[in-house]
Structures are given as structure tokens and as C-alpha cells.
Design a protein around this motif. Structure first.
Motif, PDB file in Angstrom:
ATOM      1  N   ASP A  97       0.809  -1.157   0.016  1.00 18.15           N
ATOM      2  CA  ASP A  97       0.191   0.069   0.005  1.00 18.15           C
ATOM      3  C   ASP A  97       0.647   1.184  -0.008  1.00 18.15           C
ATOM      4  OD1 ASP A  97      -2.655  -0.969   0.217  1.00 18.15           O
ATOM      5  OD2 ASP A  97      -2.169  -1.998   2.059  1.00 18.15           O
ATOM      6  N   TYR A  98       1.882   1.251   0.799  1.00 14.02           N
ATOM      7  CA  TYR A  98       2.799   2.369   0.762  1.00 14.02           C
ATOM      8  C   TYR A  98       3.458   2.549  -0.675  1.00 14.02           C
ATOM      9  CZ  TYR A  98       6.709   5.321   1.652  1.00 14.02           C
ATOM     10  OH  TYR A  98       7.755   6.360   1.751  1.00 14.02           O
ATOM     11  N   GLU A  99       3.881   1.659  -1.313  1.00 15.75           N
ATOM     12  CA  GLU A  99       4.406   2.052  -2.758  1.00 15.75           C
ATOM     13  C   GLU A  99       3.326   2.265  -3.588  1.00 15.75           C
ATOM     14  OE1 GLU A  99       7.494   2.081  -3.758  1.00 15.75           O
ATOM     15  OE2 GLU A  99       8.436   1.381  -1.964  1.00 15.75           O
ATOM     16  N   ALA A 100       2.287   1.864  -3.547  1.00 12.88           N
ATOM     17  CA  ALA A 100       0.841   2.129  -4.440  1.00 12.88           C
ATOM     18  C   ALA A 100       0.669   3.574  -4.204  1.00 12.88           C
ATOM     19  CB  ALA A 100      -0.334   1.281  -3.869  1.00 12.88           C
ATOM     20  N   GLY A 101       0.929   4.060  -2.755  1.00 12.05           N
ATOM     21  CA  GLY A 101       0.394   5.548  -2.727  1.00 12.05           C
ATOM     22  C   GLY A 101       1.776   6.480  -3.221  1.00 12.05           C
ATOM     23  N   LYS A 102       2.949   5.793  -3.099  1.00 12.29           N
ATOM     24  CA  LYS A 102       3.925   6.588  -3.813  1.00 12.29           C
ATOM     25  C   LYS A 102       3.610   6.789  -5.083  1.00 12.29           C
ATOM     26  CE  LYS A 102       8.446   6.324  -2.846  1.00 12.29           C
ATOM     27  NZ  LYS A 102       9.627   5.759  -2.688  1.00 12.29           N
ATOM     28  N   ALA A 103       3.341   5.696  -5.897  1.00 17.77           N
ATOM     29  CA  ALA A 103       3.123   5.702  -7.379  1.00 17.77           C
ATOM     30  C   ALA A 103       1.979   6.596  -7.795  1.00 17.77           C
ATOM     31  CB  ALA A 103       2.881   4.407  -8.031  1.00 17.77           C
ATOM     32  N   GLY A 104       1.134   6.730  -6.912  1.00 24.11           N
ATOM     33  CA  GLY A 104      -0.011   7.745  -7.074  1.00 24.11           C
ATOM     34  C   GLY A 104       0.334   9.143  -6.907  1.00 24.11           C
ATOM     35  N   GLY A 105       1.278   9.392  -5.775  1.00 27.52           N
ATOM     36  CA  GLY A 105       1.465  10.663  -5.311  1.00 27.52           C
ATOM     37  C   GLY A 105       2.462  11.080  -6.558  1.00 27.52           C
ATOM     38  N   ASN A 115      -0.889  20.367  -4.711  1.00 27.80           N
ATOM     39  CA  ASN A 115      -1.418  20.252  -3.405  1.00 27.80           C
ATOM     40  C   ASN A 115      -2.605  19.046  -3.309  1.00 27.80           C
ATOM     41  OD1 ASN A 115      -2.232  20.685  -0.801  1.00 27.80           O
ATOM     42  ND2 ASN A 115      -3.374  22.710  -0.909  1.00 27.80           N
ATOM     43  N   ILE A 116      -2.274  18.116  -2.896  1.00 29.58           N
ATOM     44  CA  ILE A 116      -2.860  16.766  -2.930  1.00 29.58           C
ATOM     45  C   ILE A 116      -3.727  16.568  -1.602  1.00 29.58           C
ATOM     46  CG2 ILE A 116      -2.927  14.433  -3.438  1.00 29.58           C
ATOM     47  CD1 ILE A 116      -0.136  14.941  -5.055  1.00 29.58           C
ATOM     48  N   ILE A 123       1.236   8.323  -0.595  1.00 29.15           N
ATOM     49  CA  ILE A 123       0.926   9.538  -1.558  1.00 29.15           C
ATOM     50  C   ILE A 123       1.568  10.839  -1.534  1.00 29.15           C
ATOM     51  CG2 ILE A 123      -1.100  11.168  -1.904  1.00 29.15           C
ATOM     52  CD1 ILE A 123      -1.668   8.938  -3.743  1.00 29.15           C
ATOM     53  N   ALA A 124       1.753  11.141   0.221  1.00 27.52           N
ATOM     54  CA  ALA A 124       2.475  12.288   0.606  1.00 27.52           C
ATOM     55  C   ALA A 124       4.099  12.318   0.049  1.00 27.52           C
ATOM     56  CB  ALA A 124       2.476  12.544   2.054  1.00 27.52           C
ATOM     57  N   ASP A 125       4.570  11.000   0.458  1.00 25.56           N
ATOM     58  CA  ASP A 125       6.238  10.685  -0.074  1.00 25.56           C
ATOM     59  C   ASP A 125       6.266  10.838  -1.464  1.00 25.56           C
ATOM     60  OD1 ASP A 125       6.630  10.991   2.329  1.00 25.56           O
ATOM     61  OD2 ASP A 125       6.944   8.571   2.712  1.00 25.56           O
ATOM     62  N   GLY A 126       5.396  10.381  -2.222  1.00 27.97           N
ATOM     63  CA  GLY A 126       5.513  10.284  -3.689  1.00 27.97           C
ATOM     64  C   GLY A 126       5.265  11.724  -4.457  1.00 27.97           C
ATOM     65  N   ALA A 127       4.440  12.334  -3.627  1.00 27.77           N
ATOM     66  CA  ALA A 127       4.269  13.743  -4.231  1.00 27.77           C
ATOM     67  C   ALA A 127       5.667  14.672  -3.876  1.00 27.77           C
ATOM     68  CB  ALA A 127       2.791  14.165  -3.465  1.00 27.77           C
ATOM     69  N   ALA A 163       5.801  18.106  -5.069  1.00 28.71           N
ATOM     70  CA  ALA A 163       4.313  18.638  -4.530  1.00 28.71           C
ATOM     71  C   ALA A 163       4.134  18.226  -3.401  1.00 28.71           C
ATOM     72  CB  ALA A 163       3.282  17.692  -5.441  1.00 28.71           C
ATOM     73  N   LYS A 164       2.869  18.433  -2.527  1.00 27.57           N
ATOM     74  CA  LYS A 164       2.514  18.280  -1.425  1.00 27.57           C
ATOM     75  C   LYS A 164       1.306  17.276  -0.867  1.00 27.57           C
ATOM     76  CE  LYS A 164       0.843  22.558  -0.072  1.00 27.57           C
ATOM     77  NZ  LYS A 164       0.932  23.991   0.867  1.00 27.57           N
ATOM     78  N   SER A 165       1.167  16.908   0.181  1.00 29.56           N
ATOM     79  CA  SER A 165      -0.005  16.057   0.314  1.00 29.56           C
ATOM     80  C   SER A 165      -0.343  16.234   1.681  1.00 29.56           C
ATOM     81  CB  SER A 165      -0.191  14.676  -0.166  1.00 29.56           C
ATOM     82  OG  SER A 165      -1.312  13.850   0.142  1.00 29.56           O
ATOM     83  N   LYS A 166      -1.608  16.293   2.117  1.00 25.50           N
ATOM     84  CA  LYS A 166      -2.161  16.226   3.606  1.00 25.50           C
ATOM     85  C   LYS A 166      -3.473  15.183   3.574  1.00 25.50           C
ATOM     86  CE  LYS A 166      -4.963  20.264   3.169  1.00 25.50           C
ATOM     87  NZ  LYS A 166      -5.344  21.736   3.512  1.00 25.50           N
TER      88      LYS A 166
END
Length: 362
Positions: free
Chosen positions: A178-186, A196-197, A216-220, A225-228
Motif C-alpha cells: 500500500d505504501y508503494e502504491a501510494g507513492k506511485a499515485g503521488g 496540493n493533494i 501519496i505524501a512521499d510520492g508527491a 508537490a505536497k499532500s495532506k
């Protein structure tokens, strides 16, 4: 949770390219069959089906494999795909005189404790093996360890990662990272110009949803970019109106948000409605984890940037198949984790994904 906690929960992570390759190979390996289902008895959660036809809860006593699979709510579309894979794999279990029993909670309001109770319910039925996500380790790990201590083979799937399997003494982790999936999305959002995601989390505190937003936050961040996170009460999960209003409020409050990602497909539909109601369709990009017809149709129409597919059918299919093979023959794939994703679905490959949904396996 912070980045370090996320990595500890989810374990070792191959590179994104390697994950995609594994996912594509997994799709090619699937064989589709069918299996009946009914209703189980006992336990604190809603139990979405009984032993596969021809089995019984005492099957472990007479040498037949009795596999218990703990999953999500029966009306959750994502878990319907997981269960479809498990049911298809259960046909082979049934052919050997065994059974597969599916258990799930009634709601996600008390996910960790409910999943622990369901694990203990499965353990009380003298199972041959238990297949369970490790959604909330602090609530679930004691129950999982109790099963392992009693000599029951346990397979972690869908959530928790290889570290959860090793920590609890389970044999393997089967699922996406899930973490790598989020990184790919970010990273994808940032590549497409998002700055700003907002990651909408309707199951805050669950290891997999927290890891998705962390990724997502780390990929962004790695792409400028940034994410919250927008954490919403878990009671909002499956309540489209409540989720839509919450997201709409966030967009109206902060007009710098230019991308939204949701942890599941139901929330993505709500997010799409919120974007329209906030008159933000021209500037806010949408992405989600998991697939549904509405997500794929929006991607095809250019109204959604991506969907991150963890291939839930494979999670159910592989988890039940591997448990059965291990019980029957003592064989087990050497890979740990055994990854089913992530696979990023965009306009470039959405046609293939749509074909998979028509076949009933995406």
C-alpha cells in the motif's frame, strides 16, 4: 503514522517497476472457476458465507481442509472482488472434500477489535488454516499469534505486509504494497502538475489506509508537490452523501487543493460528485485506490487521472489456493511477500482493465 512507522508495518518494498511486472505476470497466471456460498454461524461480526458446498466446520478433524477467510463487509464492492477470487479457488478445496468459510464484520466502526474477534471465532472452529488481513496490528496481532501458537497455519493477506507476517509467525503475506502504491499515485499526480493533494481517508487508523496516504505524501514530495490527509469518521464509509459533503467543504475551504485521492472506489464516486458541486472540475484532478466501472469510465472519458489496482481477485484466489496447497501437499511459493499489485490504471491501459471487469475478475 509517520514514514518510519509505515515502512515498519509494510515491510520490504521492491521497486515500482518490479511491482508492475509482478502484477502483470499474476494476471496471466489466473485460472477462473466457480464456487457456491451460503451463510456461516457464530461469531461477533456479520459472516458473509458458510463453508463451500460439500464442507463442514469440523472438516479439519477428518483430514479435510477447513480454511477460514476473514475479509471486509459483505456489501463492500472491493471485498466482493476478493471473495470472488476466494470462491473460485474454493472449488479446488471443495473437490478434495474440504471447505472455505468467509467471515466479515458488519461495519468498519470497530475494525481491529472486530477482526480479532472473527479470528478467534475461526480458531474456535478447529480450522486447518486461517487467512486474515492485519488491518490494525495493535488489536489483531494477539489473536493471530494465538492461532499460530495452537499450530494453525495463518496467512496474512491484503493488509499488513511481510513484516506483519513475520511478527505474528504467519507463513506469508499475499497482497499489494500500500505504501508503494501510494507513492506511485503521488508521483503521478505531481507529474501531471498537481501541487496540493488531499488524501481522503474514511478508515483512519487502519494500517493499509494510513500507508496509502503516507505513500501519496512521499510520492508527491519526491516530485515537488505536497499532500495532506482528510481523516473522516469510519461511520462515513459507505455513506456517499456524508463523504461528498465533507470533501466539498474541504475544497471550498482551501482553493489551493488541485488533486484528490480516495482510499476506495465508493469514496471516489463521492469525491467526483464533490468536485462537481464545488465547481472545481477544471482544476482538481481525481485518483483512487481500487477499481470499479465508474472509475474506469471516468478515466476513459478523461475525467479521472488514475486508479491504483491492487488486484483484489488475485488476493482472494492466491490466498485460498496457497493455503490449500500448503495443507494438502506441503508446497508453498518461496516469495514473501507474494505481490498482487500495485498496477496503475490510466488512460493508456484502461481498455484492458475494462475488459477485465467484464470478465468479472477486476
Amino acid at each position: 503514522m509517520d514514514h518510519t512507522q509505515s515502512r515498519r508495518l509494510l515491510g520490504r518494498r521492491p521497486a515500482r517497476r518490479a511491482l508492475t511486472a509482478v502484477s502483470l505476470l499474476a494476471v496471466m497466471a489466473v485460472a477462473t472457476t466457480g464456487c457456491a456460498s451460503g451463510k456461516a454461524s457464530g461469531g461477533d461480526g456479520d459472516q458473509s458465507s458458510a463453508p463451500a458446498e460439500g464442507g463442514s466446520t469440523s472438516a479439519a478433524k477428518n483430514g479435510k481442509n477447513a480454511i477460514y477467510v476473514i475479509g471486509g463487509k459483505p456489501d463492500d464492492p472491493f471485498w466482493s472482488a476478493v471473495k470472488r477470487g476466494g470462491e473460485d479457488a474454493a472449488k479446488l478445496v471443495k473437490s478434495g472434500g474440504g471447505s472455505v468459510t468467509f467471515l466479515g464484520p458488519k461495519t468498519y466502526d470497530n475494525l481491529g477489535p472486530d477482526a480479532a474477534k472473527l479470528t478467534l471465532t475461526a480458531l474456535s472452529q478447529n480450522p486447518s488454516a486461517i487467512v486474515v488481513p492485519d488491518w490494525v496490528p495493535e488489536n489483531q496481532d494477539d489473536a493471530i499469534k494465538q492461532a499460530v501458537k495452537q499450530g494453525v497455519p495463518v496467512f496474512i493477506y491484503n493488509a499488513g505486509g511481510v513484516d506483519a507476517a513475520e511478527k505474528t509467525g504467519s507463513l506469508k503475506y499475499i497482497g499489494s504494497d500500500d505504501y508503494e502504491a501510494g507513492k506511485a499515485g503521488g508521483a503521478k499526480f505531481a507529474e501531471e502538475g498537481a501541487k496540493n493533494i488531499l488524501c481522503v481517508n474514511t478508515v483512519p487508523g487502519a494500517a493499509n489506509s494510513e500507508a496509502r496516504c503516507d505513500g501519496i505524501a512521499d510520492g508527491a514530495k519526491s516530485n515537488g508537490a505536497k499532500s495532506k490527509q482528510l481523516p473522516l469518521p469510519s461511520s462515513n464509509f459507505g455513506n456517499p452523501s456524508a463523504v461528498t459533503q465533507a470533501i466539498k467543504g474541504a475544497l471550498l475551504k482551501d482553493d489551493t487543493i488541485d488533486a484528490l485521492v480516495t482510499i476506495g472506489v465508493q469514496d471516489a464516486d463521492s469525491a467526483a460528485a464533490a468536485i462537481d458541486q464545488a465547481s472545481a472540475a477544471d482544476k482538481v484532478k481525481l485518483g483512487t485506490f481500487d477499481l470499479s466501472d465508474s472509475q474506469l469510465n471516468r478515466i476513459k472519458a478523461g475525467k479521472q487521472l488514475f486508479a491504483i489496482d491492487q488486484q483484489p481477485y488475485l488476493q482472494g484466489f492466491y490466498a485460498v489456493s496457497i493455503a490449500n496447497q500448503y495443507l494438502s501437499y506441503g508446497v508453498i511459493p518461496p516469495q514473501n511477500p507474494l505481490l498482487t499489485g500495485p498496477l496503475l490504471v490510466t488512460k493508456d491501459n484502461v481498455a484492458e482493465a475494462i475488459a477485465g471487469t467484464k470478465a468479472g475478475v477486476r
